[in-house]
Scaffold this active site. Structure first.
Site, PDB file in Angstrom:
ATOM      1  N   HIS A 101       0.850  -1.189   0.000  1.00 42.35           N
ATOM      2  CA  HIS A 101       0.000   0.000   0.000  1.00 42.35           C
ATOM      3  C   HIS A 101       0.884   1.237   0.000  1.00 42.35           C
ATOM      4  CE1 HIS A 101       0.755  -0.882   4.263  1.00 42.35           C
ATOM      5  NE2 HIS A 101       0.549   0.403   4.514  1.00 42.35           N
ATOM      6  N   HIS A 103       1.033   5.353   1.069  1.00 41.22           N
ATOM      7  CA  HIS A 103       0.461   6.453   1.841  1.00 41.22           C
ATOM      8  C   HIS A 103       0.561   7.749   1.037  1.00 41.22           C
ATOM      9  CE1 HIS A 103       0.415   4.465   5.887  1.00 41.22           C
ATOM     10  NE2 HIS A 103       1.310   3.700   5.284  1.00 41.22           N
TER      11      HIS A 103
END
Length: 140
Positions: A101, A103
């Site tokens: 993932h 940010h």
């Protein structure tokens, strides 16, 4: 592939409710539940990849254009002075959820959000030797 015991697989695929701000066939983008600043978001692939080194190249090619799009929208909406795009791989690098993932963190002047490192003063000869080894390994 979706991994049954992965919280981010479940978040990205709508199993659990989120504050979703964007979705397409490959990604869900949600507001981080523990944000560094308002608007801090996570770009999460719907398929499971533990980290960058396991990420499918087709998905990898889509991450930065999406980060650019999401970052621009967050910056415009929040009035942020800047944006951090952060992606951690491995425990030593700060990865706590082992589903790739990215940010997107809006930054404001003097916000005291700690995204940084201690700067080293490397020896020039060591740098040249390391650059040569990496260049050879990469075939450059």
């Amino acid at each position: 592939m979706i991994k049954d015991d992965c919280i981010f697989c479940k978040l990205a695929n709508g199993v659990f409710p989120t504050n979703k701000i964007y979705e397409d066939e490959d990604f869900s983008v949600i507001l981080d539940a523990s944000p560094a600043n308002p608007g801090h978001s996570l770009i999460i692939p719907k398929q499971h990849f533990d980290c960058l080194f396991r990420l499918d190249d087709d998905i990898a090619a889509k991450v930065m254009p999406l980060a650019k799009k999401i970052g621009a929208a967050i910056k415009a909406e929040t009035g942020a002075d800047g944006i951090n795009v952060v992606q951690n791989n491995g425990t030593a690098a700060g990865q706590t959820v082992f589903h790739f993932h990215t940010h997107i963190i809006p930054r404001f002047d003097n916000d005291n959000v700690g995204v940084g490192w201690r700067q080293l003063t490397p020896d020039d000869e060591e740098q040249k030797a390391l650059a040569a080894k990496l260049s050879e390994k990469l075939g450059a």
